[in-house]
Design a protein around this motif. Structure first.
Motif, mmCIF file in Angstrom:
data_model
loop_
_atom_site.group_PDB
_atom_site.id
_atom_site.type_symbol
_atom_site.label_atom_id
_atom_site.label_comp_id
_atom_site.label_asym_id
_atom_site.label_seq_id
_atom_site.Cartn_x
_atom_site.Cartn_y
_atom_site.Cartn_z
ATOM 1 N N TYR A 1 -61.474 -86.053 27.252
ATOM 2 C CA TYR A 1 -62.154 -85.369 28.352
ATOM 3 C C TYR A 1 -61.906 -83.877 28.203
ATOM 4 O O TYR A 1 -60.775 -83.426 28.145
ATOM 5 C CB TYR A 1 -61.606 -85.854 29.690
ATOM 6 N N GLU A 2 -62.986 -83.127 28.114
ATOM 7 C CA GLU A 2 -62.869 -81.677 27.984
ATOM 8 C C GLU A 2 -63.553 -81.012 29.164
ATOM 9 O O GLU A 2 -64.622 -81.431 29.589
ATOM 10 C CB GLU A 2 -63.505 -81.210 26.679
ATOM 11 N N SER A 3 -62.912 -79.973 29.644
ATOM 12 C CA SER A 3 -63.406 -79.273 30.824
ATOM 13 C C SER A 3 -63.018 -77.807 30.735
ATOM 14 O O SER A 3 -62.065 -77.447 30.041
ATOM 15 C CB SER A 3 -62.790 -79.910 32.073
ATOM 16 N N ASP A 4 -63.731 -76.982 31.442
ATOM 17 C CA ASP A 4 -63.378 -75.568 31.551
ATOM 18 C C ASP A 4 -62.399 -75.313 32.692
ATOM 19 O O ASP A 4 -62.011 -74.181 32.933
ATOM 20 C CB ASP A 4 -64.642 -74.719 31.769
ATOM 21 N N MET A 5 -61.990 -76.364 33.388
ATOM 22 C CA MET A 5 -61.090 -76.228 34.534
ATOM 23 C C MET A 5 -59.748 -75.677 34.076
ATOM 24 O O MET A 5 -59.036 -76.307 33.299
ATOM 25 C CB MET A 5 -60.900 -77.591 35.206
ATOM 26 N N TRP B 1 -73.569 -82.815 36.714
ATOM 27 C CA TRP B 1 -72.126 -82.750 36.536
ATOM 28 C C TRP B 1 -71.520 -84.000 35.905
ATOM 29 O O TRP B 1 -70.368 -83.974 35.462
ATOM 30 C CB TRP B 1 -71.439 -82.421 37.859
ATOM 31 N N LYS C 1 -68.123 -80.326 26.842
ATOM 32 C CA LYS C 1 -67.293 -80.271 28.049
ATOM 33 C C LYS C 1 -68.077 -80.790 29.248
ATOM 34 O O LYS C 1 -69.299 -80.758 29.271
ATOM 35 C CB LYS C 1 -66.825 -78.843 28.306
ATOM 36 N N MET C 2 -67.322 -81.261 30.224
ATOM 37 C CA MET C 2 -67.943 -81.749 31.453
ATOM 38 C C MET C 2 -68.160 -80.581 32.413
ATOM 39 O O MET C 2 -67.302 -79.714 32.543
ATOM 40 C CB MET C 2 -67.058 -82.797 32.118
ATOM 41 N N ARG D 1 -72.185 -84.569 29.822
ATOM 42 C CA ARG D 1 -71.551 -83.534 29.007
ATOM 43 C C ARG D 1 -72.538 -82.403 28.712
ATOM 44 O O ARG D 1 -73.712 -82.630 28.477
ATOM 45 C CB ARG D 1 -71.045 -84.111 27.685
ATOM 46 N N ALA E 1 -68.516 -78.647 36.086
ATOM 47 C CA ALA E 1 -67.683 -78.696 37.287
ATOM 48 C C ALA E 1 -68.320 -79.639 38.304
ATOM 49 O O ALA E 1 -69.483 -79.481 38.661
ATOM 50 C CB ALA E 1 -67.534 -77.298 37.876
ATOM 51 N N CYS F 1 -67.739 -71.774 39.688
ATOM 52 C CA CYS F 1 -68.002 -72.997 38.918
ATOM 53 C C CYS F 1 -68.420 -74.164 39.810
ATOM 54 O O CYS F 1 -69.357 -74.886 39.487
ATOM 55 C CB CYS F 1 -66.768 -73.399 38.107
#
Length: 156
Positions: free
Chosen positions: A112-116, A68, A76-77, A71, A79, A57
């Motif tokens: 804040y949305e992320s795949d982290m 990065w 989602k944001m 969005r 990486a 990522c």
């Protein structure tokens, strides 16, 4: 007379260089140095763990995903980079550790949305500190010093 001034200036310059070196060492080697960018073994472990868990990522060269700061279509944001071009170094070690261990939700603004993912249960604390040491080892000395100051301010 000229010779004396040269000696005095030479001594003053040496003293100034010594003081600057001592300051740099103090900034870069604080008492709490769990993520030590100067510890070759810790950095090597962190590099291997980064390749296994993070590079897909955040990029093989710590470059992050394109655009990065914008969005993605799913909201989602992407990486961010972990090299000096990103914002990772803007955070003290304990926050970076917490984000890695617990996930971003506890530290990010609402919405804040992320795949982290959270790496608690995947990586040990020692492994997370090693990852952070690896990231920090890639930063130029001035960035390491600036990030280290944040770490010191966090303790106050």
């Amino acid at each position: 007379m000229i010779r004396r001034r040269t000696l005095i200036w030479g001594g003053s310059a040496a003293l100034a260089l010594l003081a600057a070196g001592g300051l740099a060492a103090w900034i870069l080697m604080p008492g709490d140095n769990r993520a030590n960018p100067n510890d070759a073994a810790q950095v090597a472990l962190g590099k291997a763990l980064y390749a296994q868990h993070c590079a897909s990522c955040h990029g093989v060269k710590l470059e992050g995903q394109p655009e990065w700061r914008e969005r993605k279509p799913d909201g989602k944001m992407p990486a961010p980079p972990h090299d000096a071009t990103g914002h990772t170094w803007h955070h003290p070690d304990d926050i970076l550790f917490g984000i890695t261990k617990q996930g971003i939700a506890a530290y990010a603004p609402p919405g804040y949305e992320s795949d982290m993912p959270a790496f608690d249960g995947v990586l040990t604390d020692e492994q997370i500190w090693a990852l952070l040491a690896y990231l920090k080892s890639s930063w130029p000395m001035d960035i390491q010093a600036r990030q280290s100051i944040l770490k010191q301010q966090e303790k106050k």
